[in-house]
Structure formats: C-alpha cells, structure tokens
Design a protein around this motif. Structure first.
Motif, PDB file in Angstrom:
ATOM      1  N   GLU A 114     -33.444 107.206  11.142  1.00  0.00           N
ATOM      2  CA  GLU A 114     -32.800 108.414  10.623  1.00  0.00           C
ATOM      3  C   GLU A 114     -33.130 108.625   9.141  1.00  0.00           C
ATOM      4  O   GLU A 114     -33.256 109.748   8.671  1.00  0.00           O
ATOM      5  CB  GLU A 114     -31.284 108.293  10.817  1.00  0.00           C
ATOM      6  CG  GLU A 114     -30.484 109.459  10.297  1.00  0.00           C
ATOM      7  CD  GLU A 114     -29.006 109.259  10.536  1.00  0.00           C
ATOM      8  OE1 GLU A 114     -28.468 109.965  11.413  1.00  0.00           O
ATOM      9  OE2 GLU A 114     -28.404 108.416   9.853  1.00  0.00           O
ATOM     10  N   THR A 115     -33.284 107.529   8.409  1.00  0.00           N
ATOM     11  CA  THR A 115     -33.609 107.575   6.983  1.00  0.00           C
ATOM     12  C   THR A 115     -35.077 107.206   6.808  1.00  0.00           C
ATOM     13  O   THR A 115     -35.560 106.262   7.429  1.00  0.00           O
ATOM     14  CB  THR A 115     -32.729 106.573   6.202  1.00  0.00           C
ATOM     15  OG1 THR A 115     -31.361 106.914   6.408  1.00  0.00           O
ATOM     16  CG2 THR A 115     -33.042 106.572   4.722  1.00  0.00           C
ATOM     17  N   ASP A 116     -35.783 107.957   5.963  1.00  0.00           N
ATOM     18  CA  ASP A 116     -37.179 107.656   5.683  1.00  0.00           C
ATOM     19  C   ASP A 116     -37.260 106.281   5.026  1.00  0.00           C
ATOM     20  O   ASP A 116     -36.593 106.018   4.024  1.00  0.00           O
ATOM     21  CB  ASP A 116     -37.761 108.739   4.768  1.00  0.00           C
ATOM     22  CG  ASP A 116     -39.259 108.601   4.604  1.00  0.00           C
ATOM     23  OD1 ASP A 116     -39.931 108.208   5.579  1.00  0.00           O
ATOM     24  OD2 ASP A 116     -39.751 108.892   3.500  1.00  0.00           O
ATOM     25  N   MET A 117     -38.076 105.386   5.604  1.00  0.00           N
ATOM     26  CA  MET A 117     -38.165 104.008   5.130  1.00  0.00           C
ATOM     27  C   MET A 117     -39.557 103.683   4.622  1.00  0.00           C
ATOM     28  O   MET A 117     -40.557 104.151   5.164  1.00  0.00           O
ATOM     29  CB  MET A 117     -37.842 103.030   6.270  1.00  0.00           C
ATOM     30  CG  MET A 117     -36.406 103.000   6.697  1.00  0.00           C
ATOM     31  SD  MET A 117     -35.419 102.107   5.463  1.00  0.00           S
ATOM     32  CE  MET A 117     -33.795 102.694   5.915  1.00  0.00           C
ATOM     33  N   ASP A 118     -39.606 102.858   3.591  1.00  0.00           N
ATOM     34  CA  ASP A 118     -40.832 102.199   3.174  1.00  0.00           C
ATOM     35  C   ASP A 118     -40.766 100.801   3.761  1.00  0.00           C
ATOM     36  O   ASP A 118     -39.679 100.216   3.897  1.00  0.00           O
ATOM     37  CB  ASP A 118     -40.927 102.090   1.650  1.00  0.00           C
ATOM     38  CG  ASP A 118     -41.281 103.401   0.987  1.00  0.00           C
ATOM     39  OD1 ASP A 118     -41.826 104.296   1.665  1.00  0.00           O
ATOM     40  OD2 ASP A 118     -40.994 103.540  -0.217  1.00  0.00           O
ATOM     41  N   VAL A 119     -41.913 100.256   4.106  1.00  0.00           N
ATOM     42  CA  VAL A 119     -41.962  98.908   4.672  1.00  0.00           C
ATOM     43  C   VAL A 119     -43.089  98.140   4.014  1.00  0.00           C
ATOM     44  O   VAL A 119     -44.125  98.711   3.677  1.00  0.00           O
ATOM     45  CB  VAL A 119     -42.136  98.927   6.202  1.00  0.00           C
ATOM     46  CG1 VAL A 119     -43.447  99.570   6.599  1.00  0.00           C
ATOM     47  CG2 VAL A 119     -42.014  97.538   6.795  1.00  0.00           C
ATOM     48  N   SER A 120     -42.852  96.855   3.820  1.00  0.00           N
ATOM     49  CA  SER A 120     -43.895  95.980   3.318  1.00  0.00           C
ATOM     50  C   SER A 120     -43.916  94.729   4.181  1.00  0.00           C
ATOM     51  O   SER A 120     -42.873  94.149   4.468  1.00  0.00           O
ATOM     52  CB  SER A 120     -43.622  95.599   1.861  1.00  0.00           C
ATOM     53  OG  SER A 120     -44.658  94.768   1.387  1.00  0.00           O
ATOM     54  N   ALA A 156     -41.276  91.380   7.441  1.00  0.00           N
ATOM     55  CA  ALA A 156     -41.232  92.787   7.015  1.00  0.00           C
ATOM     56  C   ALA A 156     -39.944  93.047   6.258  1.00  0.00           C
ATOM     57  O   ALA A 156     -38.894  92.501   6.583  1.00  0.00           O
ATOM     58  CB  ALA A 156     -41.330  93.730   8.213  1.00  0.00           C
ATOM     59  N   THR A 157     -40.050  93.894   5.254  1.00  0.00           N
ATOM     60  CA  THR A 157     -38.913  94.300   4.428  1.00  0.00           C
ATOM     61  C   THR A 157     -38.844  95.820   4.459  1.00  0.00           C
ATOM     62  O   THR A 157     -39.831  96.486   4.139  1.00  0.00           O
ATOM     63  CB  THR A 157     -39.109  93.820   2.971  1.00  0.00           C
ATOM     64  OG1 THR A 157     -39.313  92.402   2.978  1.00  0.00           O
ATOM     65  CG2 THR A 157     -37.916  94.155   2.110  1.00  0.00           C
ATOM     66  N   PHE A 158     -37.681  96.359   4.840  1.00  0.00           N
ATOM     67  CA  PHE A 158     -37.480  97.808   4.916  1.00  0.00           C
ATOM     68  C   PHE A 158     -36.532  98.250   3.813  1.00  0.00           C
ATOM     69  O   PHE A 158     -35.454  97.687   3.637  1.00  0.00           O
ATOM     70  CB  PHE A 158     -36.892  98.203   6.277  1.00  0.00           C
ATOM     71  CG  PHE A 158     -37.826  97.972   7.419  1.00  0.00           C
ATOM     72  CD1 PHE A 158     -38.681  98.982   7.847  1.00  0.00           C
ATOM     73  CD2 PHE A 158     -37.876  96.742   8.050  1.00  0.00           C
ATOM     74  CE1 PHE A 158     -39.558  98.761   8.898  1.00  0.00           C
ATOM     75  CE2 PHE A 158     -38.752  96.519   9.098  1.00  0.00           C
ATOM     76  CZ  PHE A 158     -39.592  97.528   9.521  1.00  0.00           C
ATOM     77  N   VAL A 159     -36.964  99.295   3.095  1.00  0.00           N
ATOM     78  CA  VAL A 159     -36.201  99.834   1.972  1.00  0.00           C
ATOM     79  C   VAL A 159     -36.215 101.358   2.092  1.00  0.00           C
ATOM     80  O   VAL A 159     -37.278 101.933   2.386  1.00  0.00           O
ATOM     81  CB  VAL A 159     -36.841  99.422   0.625  1.00  0.00           C
ATOM     82  CG1 VAL A 159     -36.105 100.016  -0.548  1.00  0.00           C
ATOM     83  CG2 VAL A 159     -36.916  97.901   0.511  1.00  0.00           C
ATOM     84  N   PRO A 160     -35.072 102.033   1.881  1.00  0.00           N
ATOM     85  CA  PRO A 160     -35.117 103.500   1.887  1.00  0.00           C
ATOM     86  C   PRO A 160     -36.173 103.991   0.891  1.00  0.00           C
ATOM     87  O   PRO A 160     -36.255 103.506  -0.236  1.00  0.00           O
ATOM     88  CB  PRO A 160     -33.710 103.908   1.463  1.00  0.00           C
ATOM     89  CG  PRO A 160     -32.845 102.746   1.875  1.00  0.00           C
ATOM     90  CD  PRO A 160     -33.720 101.525   1.668  1.00  0.00           C
ATOM     91  N   SER A 161     -36.988 104.950   1.321  1.00  0.00           N
ATOM     92  CA  SER A 161     -38.091 105.443   0.488  1.00  0.00           C
ATOM     93  C   SER A 161     -37.620 105.931  -0.869  1.00  0.00           C
ATOM     94  O   SER A 161     -38.320 105.762  -1.877  1.00  0.00           O
ATOM     95  CB  SER A 161     -38.839 106.564   1.212  1.00  0.00           C
ATOM     96  OG  SER A 161     -39.440 106.069   2.375  1.00  0.00           O
ATOM     97  N   GLU A 162     -36.447 106.537  -0.914  1.00  0.00           N
ATOM     98  CA  GLU A 162     -35.944 107.073  -2.190  1.00  0.00           C
ATOM     99  C   GLU A 162     -35.735 105.987  -3.246  1.00  0.00           C
ATOM    100  O   GLU A 162     -35.755 106.272  -4.440  1.00  0.00           O
ATOM    101  CB  GLU A 162     -34.647 107.854  -1.969  1.00  0.00           C
ATOM    102  CG  GLU A 162     -33.486 106.995  -1.529  1.00  0.00           C
ATOM    103  CD  GLU A 162     -32.232 107.800  -1.215  1.00  0.00           C
ATOM    104  OE1 GLU A 162     -31.149 107.203  -1.260  1.00  0.00           O
ATOM    105  OE2 GLU A 162     -32.341 109.001  -0.928  1.00  0.00           O
ATOM    106  N   ALA A 163     -35.566 104.740  -2.852  1.00  0.00           N
ATOM    107  CA  ALA A 163     -35.383 103.653  -3.820  1.00  0.00           C
ATOM    108  C   ALA A 163     -36.676 103.345  -4.572  1.00  0.00           C
ATOM    109  O   ALA A 163     -36.632 102.844  -5.694  1.00  0.00           O
ATOM    110  CB  ALA A 163     -34.872 102.395  -3.123  1.00  0.00           C
ATOM    111  N   ASP A 164     -37.828 103.630  -3.961  1.00  0.00           N
ATOM    112  CA  ASP A 164     -39.142 103.417  -4.579  1.00  0.00           C
ATOM    113  C   ASP A 164     -39.284 102.021  -5.186  1.00  0.00           C
ATOM    114  O   ASP A 164     -39.862 101.840  -6.248  1.00  0.00           O
ATOM    115  CB  ASP A 164     -39.399 104.493  -5.636  1.00  0.00           C
ATOM    116  CG  ASP A 164     -40.896 104.751  -5.806  1.00  0.00           C
ATOM    117  OD1 ASP A 164     -41.677 104.370  -4.905  1.00  0.00           O
ATOM    118  OD2 ASP A 164     -41.278 105.325  -6.838  1.00  0.00           O
ATOM    119  N   ILE A 165     -38.775 101.021  -4.482  1.00  0.00           N
ATOM    120  CA  ILE A 165     -38.736  99.650  -5.008  1.00  0.00           C
ATOM    121  C   ILE A 165     -40.104  98.969  -5.038  1.00  0.00           C
ATOM    122  O   ILE A 165     -40.345  98.071  -5.833  1.00  0.00           O
ATOM    123  CB  ILE A 165     -37.713  98.811  -4.220  1.00  0.00           C
ATOM    124  CG1 ILE A 165     -37.326  97.565  -5.003  1.00  0.00           C
ATOM    125  CG2 ILE A 165     -38.221  98.461  -2.854  1.00  0.00           C
ATOM    126  CD1 ILE A 165     -36.131  96.848  -4.462  1.00  0.00           C
TER     127      ILE A 165
END
Length: 193
Positions: free
Chosen positions: A64-70, A92-101
């Motif tokens: 539901e939330t756009d995610m970045d993954v590494s 894998a690590t998932f972070v909401p894209s808006e965090a731009d971590i």
C-alpha cells in the motif's frame, strides 16, 4: 610523584567494534556483529535467491505504501540512546520511499525508519530464528519476516517489546501471511511448495 594523564583505555566492546568495522571479507561474503560475535557468512545459494526474489517482487508490487528495498544493506542497531552494538545485514530491508534513507552517507544505515526486515534461512538458521530476531526486536524494527526453508514456514514477527516480538504469525508454505500497514496485503507463499 607526578600524575600523568592517560588516554582512555578502549573497552573490549570498543576493540571488537573497531576490529569488526575494519574487517575485509572475501568477495560475496558478508560480516556481521551479532550479540558481540563477529559472524562471516558465505554467499547465498540459488534457492535462497529464489525465495528472496519472489518475496521482494510481491512486496514492491502489492504494498500500500511505496517502498524502497535494499538487499544485503548493513544496518546499525542501537538500543535507545546507546550506541549501536549490533551491525547486521538482513537479506532485505524495506523502508518507506519518502524516508529516502538509502541516500545517507556511509555503509551502515540506522534502524529508525525501517518498516520490515526479511531473512531467508541458509547455513545457520538458528541465527535467523533466534539471535537476529532478538536484535531486531531490541531495536524496535516493527516487522520481521522469516522465510524458513528447513521448516517450510513463513513467519511474521511483529510488535517488538524488549528482547522479542510479542506477536508471531507462522504459516506453512502454501498459506498466505497478512502483512499489516504500511504494506496492507496478504503475502502468498505457494511459490515455495
């Protein structure tokens, strides 16, 4: 007699951390500092990567939330105001894209913005089942997803408190796992039968 000032002596923890951060591993291997022990892991096998890939595709497509993954990104796990004591590398690590971590400098990211970590068991399943689970819970990572190939189960750990997660939802491969917000979808596991 004259008192002389001395440099503060490094503690065993500081020495271990310095050694760990300076460690160079062979290509494809990864080093982690887990509960005071340096652990070096060989590259994953093909079947591990199949699990990893199928889970990531689902999460990115259905979340539901756009995610970045590494994949294999180092995470420094601090405990409250204390400095990081564990340095782990989840599959894998998932972070909401808006965090731009993932735009932060350095090789290690803080755990504060992480929504979910994923581990797929390999050569040391106990480490994923117990030690890493406790590290993630202590740091307050809200969701830990474990694909246990040996037990043919998918487990979602949630609601971290102290040393562990208070909610454990385990299903056999073939059943779906409901991922709560910010993901808000059912993760299918039929590909793993």
């Amino acid at each position: 007699m004259t008192a002389m000032a001395h440099e503060p002596m490094a503690t065993d923890e500081e020495t271990l951390l310095d050694y760990f951060l300076a460690l160079e591993t062979p290509k494809g291997f990864r080093a982690e500092l887990i509960e005071g022990e340096i652990v070096v892991t060989p590259p994953p096998d093909n079947r591990h990567e199949r699990f990893f890939s199928r889970i990531i595709k689902q999460i990115l497509a259905k979340s539901e939330t756009d995610m970045d993954v590494s994949g294999n990104k180092g995470v420094s796990l601090s405990h409250g105001d204390l400095p990081a004591k564990d340095y782990v590398i989840p599959d894998a690590t998932f972070v909401p894209s808006e965090a731009d971590i993932f735009d932060l400098p350095g090789m290690w990211i803080p755990s504060s913005e992480i929504a979910l970590v994923l581990e797929v068991t390999s050569s040391s399943p106990h480490r994923d089942r117990v030690e890493k689970r406790h590290c993630y819970a202590r740091t307050g990572i809200p969701l830990y997803l474990l694909a246990d190939r040996e037990k043919s189960t998918m487990t979602l750990f949630s609601e971290p408190e102290g040393e562990d997660y208070t909610v454990i939802h385990r299903v056999p491969f073939g059943k779906s796992v409901p991922l709560p917000a910010p993901f808000s979808f059912d993760l299918e596991t039929t590909d793993f039968l």
